[in-house]
Structure formats: C-alpha cells, structure tokens
Design an enzyme around this catalytic site. Structure first.
Site, short mmCIF file in Angstrom:
data_model
loop_
_atom_site.label_atom_id
_atom_site.label_comp_id
_atom_site.label_asym_id
_atom_site.label_seq_id
_atom_site.Cartn_x
_atom_site.Cartn_y
_atom_site.Cartn_z
N SER A 1 -4.33 -8.77 7.42
CA SER A 1 -3.78 -7.78 7.40
C SER A 1 -3.00 -7.78 8.77
O SER A 1 -3.75 -8.07 9.68
CB SER A 1 -4.31 -6.45 6.92
OG SER A 1 -4.17 -5.40 7.98
N ASP B 1 -6.66 4.13 12.52
CA ASP B 1 -5.23 4.68 12.40
C ASP B 1 -5.40 5.89 11.70
O ASP B 1 -4.73 6.91 12.01
CB ASP B 1 -4.36 3.67 11.50
CG ASP B 1 -4.14 2.48 12.53
OD1 ASP B 1 -3.97 2.54 13.83
OD2 ASP B 1 -4.14 1.16 12.04
N ASP C 1 0.90 -1.20 -0.03
CA ASP C 1 0.16 -0.07 -0.05
C ASP C 1 0.81 1.29 0.11
O ASP C 1 0.65 2.08 -0.78
CB ASP C 1 -0.82 0.07 1.41
CG ASP C 1 -2.15 -0.74 1.09
OD1 ASP C 1 -2.15 -1.94 0.32
OD2 ASP C 1 -3.39 -0.54 1.75
N ARG D 1 0.84 5.00 17.27
CA ARG D 1 0.39 5.89 16.25
C ARG D 1 1.15 7.20 16.78
O ARG D 1 1.72 7.93 15.87
CB ARG D 1 -0.96 5.91 16.15
CG ARG D 1 -1.65 4.67 15.61
CD ARG D 1 -0.72 3.92 14.40
NE ARG D 1 -1.32 2.84 13.69
CZ ARG D 1 -0.51 2.03 13.30
NH1 ARG D 1 0.97 2.16 12.90
NH2 ARG D 1 -1.04 0.88 12.68
N1 ARG Z 1 -7.91 -2.86 15.62
C1 ARG Z 1 -6.70 -2.54 16.24
C2 ARG Z 1 -6.51 -0.94 16.56
O1 ARG Z 1 -7.50 -0.38 16.10
C3 ARG Z 1 -5.46 -2.63 15.55
C4 ARG Z 1 -5.24 -1.87 14.09
C5 ARG Z 1 -4.12 -2.32 13.39
N2 ARG Z 1 -3.97 -1.65 12.10
C6 ARG Z 1 -3.64 -1.85 11.00
N3 ARG Z 1 -3.26 -0.99 10.31
N4 ARG Z 1 -3.63 -3.23 10.70
O2 ARG Z 1 -5.88 -0.49 17.34
#
Ligand code: ARG
Length: 422
Positions: free
Chosen positions: A179, A123, A15, A94
């Site tokens: 993912s 995210d 990506d 993050r």
């Molecule tokens: N659901 C989890 C969260 O929101 C994990 C997110 C993982 N992010 C990703 N881009 N795969 O914290």
C-alpha cells in the site's frame, strides 16, 4: 427523515470508494472531499468516480502551496526526523488535509466527517485528533471502527465482491503488492509483501526517484538560499535555473532529487498505537532541504541555542508523528523553533550525486564563524595560554573521579559485582 451530511476524505481508491457507498447505505448524504497534496493521481477521474458512486457533491481542493509553506517548511526548520530517520512525509500531510475538511464541514453545515484510515495505524489518530482540535463539536464516523463495517468486510475478497455488486471500478492492473501514500513530500510503501521486514526493498518499486545505481555519473551542483531557516531561492549555475516560489522551488528540488536518486529509506518504525511497522519511503526534495538546512545552521546558529533546539527536534517530530499538530504543546514548540531560526540566513552550495547530498560550502550574512579565531595558522584574537586554565578546571572533576576508582581498584572493590560478593 432528513439525512445527516458527512464529509468524507476521499482518495478515489478502493477503500474510500467502498466507504463512500457504504455511508450512503447508512443513510448519510455524503460530500466527497479530495485533497490535492501533490499525489500522482487522476483527480478529475476521482471526482467522476465519487459522483458515480453517489456523492451529493465533490470538493477537489488544491492544498499544495499550503502544505509546503505551512507544514513541510516548518518541519525543515525544526530538523524534524522521527526515530532518527523518517522525515514524516505522510504525517505532515494529515493536518493540512483535516483542516480543509473541517472548513468544508462548516461551510456545508455537516455534523459528521469520515476517513478511510484503519484502526491499526497512525493516520486515524492524526485525522481524528486534528478534527477534534479544530472543531470540538464535530462528530467522527470512521467505518473501520464500526462493528457493522468490520463484520461486512473481513478481508479483500469481501471488498472486491462489494465493489462488483455496486459497480465500483477497481483498477486491478495498476495495483501494487503493497500500500502507498503519495504526496508532494514523499511516497510511502507499506504492508503486503513488505510486511516481511527481511523482504528486500527493490529499486523497481521506487516511483519518485531513480535508483541511485542508475543515476547520472555526473554531479548536479546547486545553491539553496535560506532566510529565517526557510528556503527562499534555488539557483542552478549550470543552466541558470532560478526558483523562488515555495511550491516551484520544492517541486524543482524533488525533480533534482529524483534524477540523482536521493532520499530512499527502508526502516522499521514504532507506530503511535504501539505496533512496529516496516516502511519504505522516497523523500527526494525533503532530504536535500534537510541536509542543506542543517548546514546553514552550522554557521549561523549560536552553540547553546543549538543545544537547546536539538533537544526539541525529536519532540517536534514525535508530536507530528503522533498527530498533535494542532495542540498547545506544538504551539509552544513552534514559537521556540521560530525564534531559533531568526538569524538562519545564507547560501548553501551543494552537489547531488548518486543518492548523496554533498555539502560543498556555505556563506551567511549572520555568520558566527571567525576565520581568524578558528585558524590553526594565524596567531591572535585568542590567548592560547588561557586554554591552560580552561582545561585544568575541566579536569578537576575527572581527576577526583579517577582518584576514587583507583583507590577502590587497589582495595579490590572496583565494581558493584565484587562489592555484592563480599
Ligand atoms: N508509516 C508512515 C507514517 O505513519 C506512513 C503512513 C502511510 N499511510 C498510509 N495510509 N499508507 O507516517
């Protein structure tokens, strides 16, 4: 025309590689920024790849120490758990990633920042709220929210075609049917085959921990020492291992957690954007620390402070989850949690065994535990007759309530339904 500079949070994956190329096509000068938060990735490979795609410069930044001390440990102090289960491994990474990105943008005099998070997830919110909070003048250009990008990339086949056209290498063999987001604290597995919430999470998809079923049939005993609610030392009496550096200590706990199958979670959670989402998480070291920290608080924290702090923990977790790490409300919570941790010192003795963290004892220089007072065997320090009045006064309210309900029952008006019928 002078090109605008943009700092892209780059992972080396498909990506963000496509985004990197696409941003160049949109006439940006792209500075690729690779944050090392402990993910199991070939960062040199990612650097080469970014340059090959056309990045004008690449930053590879080691954020591991800062991630542990500035983000993971405060979350442990706060007992931060989202929706009663998730220890927030992705959410905590993050803000530390965004912070360095904004610093790089400032050094590079770049007006823009970019990331590869989609428009459906948490995210994007976490990155962008952090960007704006740290630099109100920053401009965010997020391809997954650009119509042109969405028109061009309607699905994976479009992305693979684009990658092929531009000679972007895709590691097809290592691709998993879901993912992942990997860092020092955890790895998450989401999407793909896991989108069916009844599809069972299987031990073969675990990458950070040994399935508990295959973990050694022998306990690992360790001591964790806390100061102000922060782990400052791990001691393993079996082989005399001692760890005191925060990063070493956390990596060591991850290793012990991995061997003993600790910290797997499969849950359906509520994303900030209102969508439910199924995730499988592996958080070995974080899980051990979470339980050890709760235990040291048990002996060293005042009862009423604990009651108040316990109201704050879910709020803290929600702010982390929703992306408000850099916010006035978070500063307020941090200050208050910090205060609550001032006497949280001591040692917790625990054993790790087949997916379990078993607490076996604790000692604390600020212990509020009084063996004499709590003893069932020893008389003294407390007049047991005082409890009579204590109970009687607490019973006043209960007796009053009982008297009313009994009277209503006798008159046949014991509940609202009956009352309505009349
Ligand atoms: N659901 C989890 C969260 O929101 C994990 C997110 C993982 N992010 C990703 N881009 N795969 O914290």
């Amino acid at each position: 025309m002078q090109k605008e500079k943009i700092v892209l949070a780059y992972s080396g994956g498909l990506d963000t590689s496509i985004i990197l190329k696409w941003l160049i096509e949109q006439n940006f000068e792209v500075i690729a920024y690779i944050a090392d938060v402990g993910q199991d990735e070939d960062l040199d490979g990612a650097r080469e790849k970014a340059l090959a795609i056309g990045a004008s410069k690449v930053y590879v930044e080691d954020l591991k120490h800062e991630f542990v001390t500035g983000y993971i440990f405060p979350a442990i102090q706060a007992n931060a758990v989202y929706e009663s289960r998730y220890l927030l491994g992705s959410a905590l990474s993050r803000p530390v990633i965004a912070k360095r990105q904004i610093e790089i943008a400032s050094v590079e005099n770049a007006k823009y920042v970019s990331h590869g998070a989609t428009g459906k997830g948490n995210d994007q919110v976490r990155f962008e709220l952090a960007y704006y909070a740290l630099d109100p003048s920053i401009k965010v250009f997020a391809p997954w929210k650009q119509q042109q990008f969405l028109d061009e990339f309607k699905g994976r086949p479009d992305m693979l075609r684009y990658a092929k056209k531009h000679g972007i290498h895709v590691k097809a063999s290592t691709e998993k049917p879901f993912s992942e987001d990997d860092n020092l604290m955890h790895i998450s597995h989401e999407a793909g085959i896991l989108e069916d919430p009844s599809y069972p999470s299987e031990s073969r998809m675990l990458s950070k921990i040994t399935p508990p079923q295959n973990a050694p049939d022998r306990e690992t005993n360790i001591e964790i020492h806390f100061k102000d609610g922060i782990p400052v030392k791990i001691f393993n009496p079996t082989d005399n291992t001692v760890k005191t550096d925060p990063l070493d200590l956390f990596v060591y706990l991850n290793d012990l957690g991995r061997k003993n199958g600790i910290g797997m979670l499969d849950m359906v959670e509520n994303r900030y954007v209102g969508i439910k989402s199924r995730g499988v998480y592996e958080t070995p070291g974080g899980t051990i620390l979470h339980f050890a920290h709760l235990d040291i608080e048990g002996i060293a924290m005042d009862k009423e402070v604990m009651r108040l702090r316990d109201m704050l923990s879910p709020q803290f977790a929600e702010l982390v989850y929703n992306g408000f790490w850099f916010s006035p409300e978070m500063e307020f919570l941090m200050a208050s949690i910090g205060k609550s941790q001032e006497l949280i010192d001591g040692k917790v003795y625990l054993s790790l065994y087949k997916g379990n963290v078993m607490i076996r004892g604790r000692t604390s220089p600020s212990s509020l535990y009084n063996e004499k007072l709590s003893s069932m065997d020893i008389e003294g320090g407390f007049d047991q007759k005082d409890s009579e009045g204590f109970i009687r006064i607490n019973a006043i309210r209960l007796m009053a309530h009982s008297a009313i309900t009994r009277r209503r029952e006798m008159n046949g008006e014991n509940n609202c339904k009956n009352a309505a019928k009349k």
